[in-house]
Write a protein that holds these residues in place. Structure first.
Motif, short mmCIF file in Angstrom:
data_model
loop_
_atom_site.label_atom_id
_atom_site.label_comp_id
_atom_site.label_asym_id
_atom_site.label_seq_id
_atom_site.Cartn_x
_atom_site.Cartn_y
_atom_site.Cartn_z
N ALA A 1 1.02 -1.27 0.08
CA ALA A 1 0.08 0.14 0.06
C ALA A 1 1.14 1.39 -0.07
CB ALA A 1 -1.07 0.06 1.13
N GLY A 2 1.88 1.16 0.84
CA GLY A 2 2.93 2.38 0.77
C GLY A 2 3.44 2.59 -0.41
N LEU A 3 3.69 1.58 -1.44
CA LEU A 3 4.67 1.55 -2.55
C LEU A 3 3.51 2.26 -3.38
CD1 LEU A 3 7.59 1.06 -3.30
CD2 LEU A 3 6.52 -1.09 -4.29
N LYS A 4 2.42 1.83 -3.61
CA LYS A 4 1.27 2.28 -4.43
C LYS A 4 1.10 3.74 -4.00
CE LYS A 4 -0.96 -2.04 -4.89
NZ LYS A 4 -2.39 -2.77 -4.57
N ALA A 5 1.20 4.10 -2.98
CA ALA A 5 0.87 5.50 -2.58
C ALA A 5 2.10 6.31 -3.08
CB ALA A 5 0.73 5.97 -0.94
N VAL A 6 3.39 5.99 -3.02
CA VAL A 6 4.49 6.66 -3.88
C VAL A 6 4.18 6.95 -5.47
CG1 VAL A 6 6.96 6.38 -4.44
CG2 VAL A 6 6.07 6.02 -2.07
N ALA A 7 3.74 5.81 -5.86
CA ALA A 7 3.70 5.77 -7.35
C ALA A 7 2.42 7.04 -7.72
CB ALA A 7 3.00 4.57 -7.70
#
Length: 235
Positions: A100-106
């Motif tokens: 979820a954190g990585l998707k938010a970064v994207a």
């Protein structure tokens, strides 16, 4: 913007100095002002419009005086990339849910690249992460810590994610430009329909026969991103 085989940019000299000339009278402008002018020019006219002459005109200086701050366009590009990276907010950690954190970064990266349309192309030749880029990278690596990936793999995941977002934004903007030409869009639709009906492309025919998804750039990006991130293996 390619290297000519020479030594290239010295990261320590570029990022660990204040960028001010050591001799002569006190300058009327700064490396920050020069970088801001270059970014504004690229935002409005594209990366191709950025030249020492055009940037100098924006800050009210002679073109030759800029070379003590940025000796070539490659260095100026490094400064521009790091400058706009400073606009990115620190991504939030999501209670151990690294996907979820990585998707938010994207999503942050996509919005950022849409604000600066020249950025995906600039990242393709970007070599030397500056202090702002390293600060953002530090946050992303922290988000990825619960994944179980080692440090090298976490760096690879960040590079993979950034490349995906840059490629998607480039494609997204090209598709949006093409869609503005209804004649071209209609011609492409007729061509694909003809190819699907020739009997030699059954997979394409089946794909085109499926119900079309609504045209929604945000939803499409999210679907693509989910496939990428959810498929990452923590090994």
């Amino acid at each position: 913007m390619t290297h000519d085989g020479g030594p290239g940019i010295d990261p320590q000299q570029l990022w660990l100095s204040d960028g001010r000339p050591r001799r002569g009278r006190r300058p009327a402008f700064s490396r920050e002002a020069i970088t801001e002018a270059a970014v504004a020019l690229a935002d409005t006219e594209g990366l191709e419009a950025v030249s020492m002459r055009r940037v100098a005109a924006r800050v009210g200086a002679g073109a030759m005086s800029l070379y003590s701050y940025a000796p070539d366009k490659e260095t100026l590009l490094e400064l521009m990339v790091d400058h706009v990276t400073g606009e990115l907010p620190a991504p939030e950690r999501t209670s151990g849910d690294w996907r979820a954190g990585l998707k938010a970064v994207a999503h942050l990266q996509r919005a950022h690249m849409l604000r600066h349309p020249w950025l995906p192309a600039a990242l393709a030749t970007h070599r030397t992460p500056g202090p702002r880029a390293l600060a953002f990278l530090e946050h992303v690596l922290a988000i990825l810590r619960p994944s179980g990936l080692d440090g090298a793999a976490r760096l690879e995941v960040f590079a993979q994610l950034t490349a995906f977002v840059a490629g998607y934004v480039t494609h997204e903007r090209a598709q949006a430009a093409a869609a503005r030409s209804t004649e071209r869009a209609a011609a492409e639709a007729r061509y694909l329909a003809a190819m699907a009906a020739d009997g030699r492309h059954p997979e394409l025919a089946e794909a085109l026969a499926a119900p079309a998804r609504p045209v929604d750039a945000d939803a499409t990006f999210t679907r693509f991103l989910d496939r990428l991130v959810d498929g990452l293996d923590a090994v």
